[in-house]
Enzyme design. Sequence first.
Site, PDB file in Angstrom:
ATOM      1  N   ARG A  71       0.860  -1.172  -0.018  1.00 38.50           N
ATOM      2  CA  ARG A  71      -0.011   0.156  -0.066  1.00 38.50           C
ATOM      3  C   ARG A  71       0.960   1.187  -0.045  1.00 38.50           C
ATOM      4  O   ARG A  71       1.872   1.556   0.954  1.00 38.50           O
ATOM      5  CB  ARG A  71      -0.809   0.044   1.058  1.00 38.50           C
ATOM      6  CG  ARG A  71      -1.867   1.113   1.344  1.00 38.50           C
ATOM      7  CD  ARG A  71      -2.790   0.885   2.420  1.00 38.50           C
ATOM      8  NE  ARG A  71      -3.779   2.150   2.621  1.00 38.50           N
ATOM      9  CZ  ARG A  71      -3.750   2.951   3.447  1.00 38.50           C
ATOM     10  NH1 ARG A  71      -2.854   2.899   4.461  1.00 38.50           N
ATOM     11  NH2 ARG A  71      -4.699   3.883   3.703  1.00 38.50           N
ATOM     12  N   GLU A 102      -7.740   7.458   5.902  1.00 35.52           N
ATOM     13  CA  GLU A 102      -8.277   7.620   7.218  1.00 35.52           C
ATOM     14  C   GLU A 102      -9.154   8.965   6.949  1.00 35.52           C
ATOM     15  O   GLU A 102      -8.929   9.925   7.659  1.00 35.52           O
ATOM     16  CB  GLU A 102      -7.547   7.881   8.299  1.00 35.52           C
ATOM     17  CG  GLU A 102      -6.736   6.523   8.554  1.00 35.52           C
ATOM     18  CD  GLU A 102      -5.920   6.631   9.675  1.00 35.52           C
ATOM     19  OE1 GLU A 102      -5.337   7.692  10.072  1.00 35.52           O
ATOM     20  OE2 GLU A 102      -4.990   5.671   9.915  1.00 35.52           O
ATOM     21  N   HIS A 158      -8.454   0.325   9.861  1.00 34.77           N
ATOM     22  CA  HIS A 158      -7.322   0.247  10.492  1.00 34.77           C
ATOM     23  C   HIS A 158      -7.334   0.027  12.149  1.00 34.77           C
ATOM     24  O   HIS A 158      -8.270   0.475  12.720  1.00 34.77           O
ATOM     25  CB  HIS A 158      -6.644   1.679  10.328  1.00 34.77           C
ATOM     26  CG  HIS A 158      -6.531   2.269   8.887  1.00 34.77           C
ATOM     27  ND1 HIS A 158      -6.000   3.352   8.583  1.00 34.77           N
ATOM     28  CD2 HIS A 158      -6.538   1.525   7.935  1.00 34.77           C
ATOM     29  CE1 HIS A 158      -5.944   3.370   7.228  1.00 34.77           C
ATOM     30  NE2 HIS A 158      -6.435   2.114   6.876  1.00 34.77           N
ATOM     31  N   TYR A 208      -5.391  -0.190  15.511  1.00 37.39           N
ATOM     32  CA  TYR A 208      -4.437   0.198  16.500  1.00 37.39           C
ATOM     33  C   TYR A 208      -5.018   0.042  17.735  1.00 37.39           C
ATOM     34  O   TYR A 208      -5.660  -0.972  18.148  1.00 37.39           O
ATOM     35  CB  TYR A 208      -3.957   1.872  16.156  1.00 37.39           C
ATOM     36  CG  TYR A 208      -3.298   1.828  14.952  1.00 37.39           C
ATOM     37  CD1 TYR A 208      -1.856   1.327  14.736  1.00 37.39           C
ATOM     38  CD2 TYR A 208      -3.808   2.216  13.903  1.00 37.39           C
ATOM     39  CE1 TYR A 208      -1.338   1.311  13.451  1.00 37.39           C
ATOM     40  CE2 TYR A 208      -3.194   2.324  12.447  1.00 37.39           C
ATOM     41  CZ  TYR A 208      -1.989   2.048  12.354  1.00 37.39           C
ATOM     42  OH  TYR A 208      -0.969   2.005  11.236  1.00 37.39           O
ATOM     43  N   GLU A 233      -4.382  -1.100   7.794  1.00 37.23           N
ATOM     44  CA  GLU A 233      -3.085  -0.708   8.634  1.00 37.23           C
ATOM     45  C   GLU A 233      -3.151  -1.452   9.857  1.00 37.23           C
ATOM     46  O   GLU A 233      -4.383  -1.591  10.692  1.00 37.23           O
ATOM     47  CB  GLU A 233      -3.025   0.722   8.990  1.00 37.23           C
ATOM     48  CG  GLU A 233      -2.658   1.491   7.523  1.00 37.23           C
ATOM     49  CD  GLU A 233      -2.357   3.042   8.094  1.00 37.23           C
ATOM     50  OE1 GLU A 233      -2.352   3.408   9.210  1.00 37.23           O
ATOM     51  OE2 GLU A 233      -2.482   4.026   7.007  1.00 37.23           O
TER      52      GLU A 233
END
Length: 537
Positions: free
Chosen positions: A78, A156, A222, A224, A251
Site C-alpha cells: 500500500r 482515514e 485500521h 491500533y 493498517e
Amino acid sequence: MRKRFALVGAAVAALVLSLLTVAPAHAAAGFTVANGRLLDANGNDFVMRGVNHAHTWYATRTTQALKDIKSLGANTVRVVLSSGDQWTRNDAADVANVINQCKANKLICVLEVHDTTGYQEQSAAVSLARAVDYWIGIQSAMAGQEKYVILNIGNEPWGNTGYSGWTQATKDAITRLRAAGFQHTIMVDAPNWGQDWSFTMRDNAASVFAADPQKNTVFSIHMYGVFDTAAEINDYLNRFVTAKLPIVVGEFGDNHSDGNPDENTIFATTQQLGLGYLAWSWSGNGGGVEYLDLATNWNAGTLSAWGQRAFNGANGIKATSREASVYGGGTSDPTPPTAPGTPTASGVTSTSATLSWAASTDNVGVTGYDVVRVNGTTETAAATSTTATATVTGLTAGTAYTFAVYARDAAGNRSARSGTVNVTTQSGGGGAGCAVTYRVTGQWQGGFQGDVKVANTGTAPVNGWTLRWTWANGQTVSQSWGATTTQSGATLSATNVSYTGAIPVNGSVSFGFIGSWNGTNSVPTAFTLNGASCTAV
C-alpha cells in the site's frame, strides 16, 4: 495519538450489522468482488499479505523498498501518495513509475491519497471529493492497470469530528470515480482516523457497497489501540464476513500510543477468515512512533521486533502470502479441490451443532472450508474452519436447518459443494449448571456499561447459548460485544457470537454492552441459559 500524521480514537462497543446478501461483482477489467471475496483478474481468490510504504515522503527510497518488501514474501504494498494539498503532489508520471515498479516486483499496488487523513479534525486535511479530483487528474497513469492496482480513495478520511458525513461522502466519491471511467476495485477507509470506533463504516457498509454500480468496493479498517482485545477484533471482522462484505485490515501495528493492539489476534483471525492485512509501515516513521518501522533504517537485513513478527511470525507474511496469479505465481493453479464429503451432525443443542466431513484433497493444498446454510437456491455463510469440522452457532431452538460445505485451496479456488445434511435443533434445555456474574463497570447520566460472565458449573460442555434476564427498571441495551442482543419489553436475550459459543466444563465466557437507564439501575437477579435457571453470583 498519531502514527505519523494521524490521530486515532477510543473504542466503544458494537451495534448489530444486518446479515445481507450481496450482489456479485460487475464484470471488470481487473480485480473484482464476488460473494464478499476479492478476486484477481484470473478469477482467483486473492488475499493481501503486505505492508505500507510512505512513498510521498520518501520517494527516493521506493525502488529499493519495493524490492526488499517483495524479497520478504509480500504480495501487496500500500503506497502513500499526496494530492498536493498537504505534501508534494505525486503527478501522473510519478504514479506510473510506482505502478511499474510494483509490477516489476510482482506486487499488487494499493494506491492511497494521504491528504484526507483526519478530515474535519485535522485542519489541513482535505475532503474525499478533493481526493477524487486528484484521481481524475492522474487517471492516465491508472488506465489499463486494473489487474495490478487497487484504488484506495483517501486515507482515514475523517477524524473524530463530523464523521457521520462519511457515508454520503464515500458514496459520492465512488459514484464520481465510476462516472469518470475508473474500472478498478475501489478501497474505502473507515472514519475515526481509520478505526471506526463509532461503527459508522460497519453499520453503513452495505449501503456504500450498493452505491457502487460495479459492486466492486472493498472496506479497510485500521487496527491500533481501539482494537486491543480479541473480542473486538473478532466481532468487527466476523460481522463483515457474515454479511458477505469484503474487508481488509489496511493498517495495524504491534504497539501504539493510544493503546496496545492485539496483533496476534489480528494475524490469526485474518488468516482464519481469509482476509487481507497490510502492516504499517516499512520504515521512516517519526513523531514518537518509530517503533512502527518494520525495517530499521530502511534495511531489510535488520528488521525490528515488529518487522520480525509481521514477516516471520505465526500467520505472518512469509508463511501465508501467495503471489497474485496475474504474475504467473504460485496462485495461478486452476484446479479446485475435490468436494468435501457430505457432513454429519453431532452435539446438536438448542442453539448449535457440530458438523464433520471427509476432507478434500488438492494439488496445492486445502487452506480452509466454508460452511453454508442452504435455503432453496440461497446460501448464507454459517461458519469457516481450517479443519474438517466446524461448530455452527446462533441457531434457533426447535428449528430445521440444511447445511453444506465448500473447500478452498492455496490458489483461491473453491470446490464443488458437498452433499447436504439436515439438522433440527433441540427445543430447549442444555443450560443446567451455570452461574452468571453481572457487573455495572461504568455509569453516567442516562447510560451505563455492563459486563456479564457466564460460567459453566455443570458436567457437560455448552456449545451455543442464549442467556436471558428481565430488568426491573426499564433499562435497554443499545450496543453489545461478545454476544448479539435483542430485547422484548424488559426481557433481554443475549446469544453467543462465533468466538464465545463454547463454554467448557468449569470454563466461562464474557460479553459486554452499553445500556440506558432512567431513575434506577438495579441489577437483575434471575438468569436463564438455554431455558435453564442459573445462579446469580
